[in-house]
Motif scaffolding. Structure first.
Motif, PDB file in Angstrom:
ATOM      1  N   VAL A 153       0.831  -1.196   0.000  1.00  0.00           N
ATOM      2  CA  VAL A 153       0.000   0.000   0.000  1.00  0.00           C
ATOM      3  C   VAL A 153       0.876   1.260   0.000  1.00  0.00           C
ATOM      4  N   ALA A 154       2.006   1.219   0.692  1.00  0.00           N
ATOM      5  CA  ALA A 154       2.921   2.370   0.686  1.00  0.00           C
ATOM      6  C   ALA A 154       3.434   2.634  -0.734  1.00  0.00           C
ATOM      7  N   SER A 155       3.786   1.580  -1.455  1.00  0.00           N
ATOM      8  CA  SER A 155       4.248   1.743  -2.843  1.00  0.00           C
ATOM      9  C   SER A 155       3.138   2.304  -3.723  1.00  0.00           C
ATOM     10  N   LEU A 156       1.942   1.755  -3.568  1.00  0.00           N
ATOM     11  CA  LEU A 156       0.811   2.238  -4.352  1.00  0.00           C
ATOM     12  C   LEU A 156       0.474   3.684  -3.991  1.00  0.00           C
ATOM     13  N   ASN A 157       0.533   4.011  -2.702  1.00  0.00           N
ATOM     14  CA  ASN A 157       0.253   5.382  -2.278  1.00  0.00           C
ATOM     15  C   ASN A 157       1.239   6.364  -2.890  1.00  0.00           C
ATOM     16  N   SER A 158       2.503   6.003  -2.900  1.00  0.00           N
ATOM     17  CA  SER A 158       3.515   6.879  -3.484  1.00  0.00           C
ATOM     18  C   SER A 158       3.176   7.193  -4.947  1.00  0.00           C
ATOM     19  N   TYR A 159       2.839   6.167  -5.680  1.00  0.00           N
ATOM     20  CA  TYR A 159       2.481   6.335  -7.086  1.00  0.00           C
ATOM     21  C   TYR A 159       1.215   7.177  -7.234  1.00  0.00           C
ATOM     22  N   PHE A 160       0.180   6.826  -6.479  1.00  0.00           N
ATOM     23  CA  PHE A 160      -1.098   7.525  -6.609  1.00  0.00           C
ATOM     24  C   PHE A 160      -1.008   8.983  -6.178  1.00  0.00           C
ATOM     25  N   TYR A 161      -0.262   9.258  -5.090  1.00  0.00           N
ATOM     26  CA  TYR A 161      -0.103  10.661  -4.687  1.00  0.00           C
ATOM     27  C   TYR A 161       0.590  11.458  -5.787  1.00  0.00           C
ATOM     28  N   ALA A 211      -8.450   6.623  -3.884  1.00  0.00           N
ATOM     29  CA  ALA A 211      -8.744   6.498  -5.311  1.00  0.00           C
ATOM     30  C   ALA A 211      -9.623   5.285  -5.581  1.00  0.00           C
ATOM     31  N   LEU A 212      -9.354   4.194  -4.873  1.00  0.00           N
ATOM     32  CA  LEU A 212     -10.134   2.972  -5.055  1.00  0.00           C
ATOM     33  C   LEU A 212     -11.568   3.147  -4.575  1.00  0.00           C
ATOM     34  N   VAL A 213     -11.770   3.904  -3.523  1.00  0.00           N
ATOM     35  CA  VAL A 213     -13.124   4.175  -3.033  1.00  0.00           C
ATOM     36  C   VAL A 213     -13.845   5.136  -3.988  1.00  0.00           C
ATOM     37  N   ARG A 214     -13.145   6.135  -4.489  1.00  0.00           N
ATOM     38  CA  ARG A 214     -13.766   7.148  -5.361  1.00  0.00           C
ATOM     39  C   ARG A 214     -14.117   6.607  -6.738  1.00  0.00           C
TER      40      ARG A 214
END
Length: 108
Positions: free
Chosen positions: A26-34, A44-47
């Protein structure tokens, strides 16, 4: 519960669950998504579930993403493996409905 508060509860519960299951991923995905969208992966997944799912495949293998979603959905109370697979298939095809329905119920 109002709409904004309800959405916030869903996001918080979903974010906490994802971090419990796979903090490093999740930290890796968060870095990318931010960097790409200005919001975290769980938000992003909820939205916009199917958009976030497809974008996450740019960061991690699809099989790993599917495994994370399977675990998450099971923890949210989706007990039928067939339903879990249907929800994941719907995300892949761009249909947010089944995924959104389950996480909204789980957040209330």
């Amino acid at each position: 519960m109002n709409g904004e508060g309800g959405a916030n509860n869903v996001y918080k519960k979903f974010d906490q669950l994802l971090r419990e299951l796979a903090a490093g991923l999740v930290a890796s995905l968060n870095s990318y998504f931010y960097s790409m969208t200005g919001v975290s992966f769980p938000e992003a997944l909820v939205r916009s579930p199917s958009v976030a799912y497809n974008e996450a495949k740019e960061v991690v293998p699809e099989s790993l993403l599917d495994s994370l979603l399977r675990l998450t959905l099971r923890r949210l109370g989706v007990t039928s493996p067939k339903v879990v697979e249907e929800i994941i298939r719907s995300l892949k095809s761009g249909d947010d409905g089944p995924f959104s329905s389950y996480i909204t119920r789980a957040g209330s």
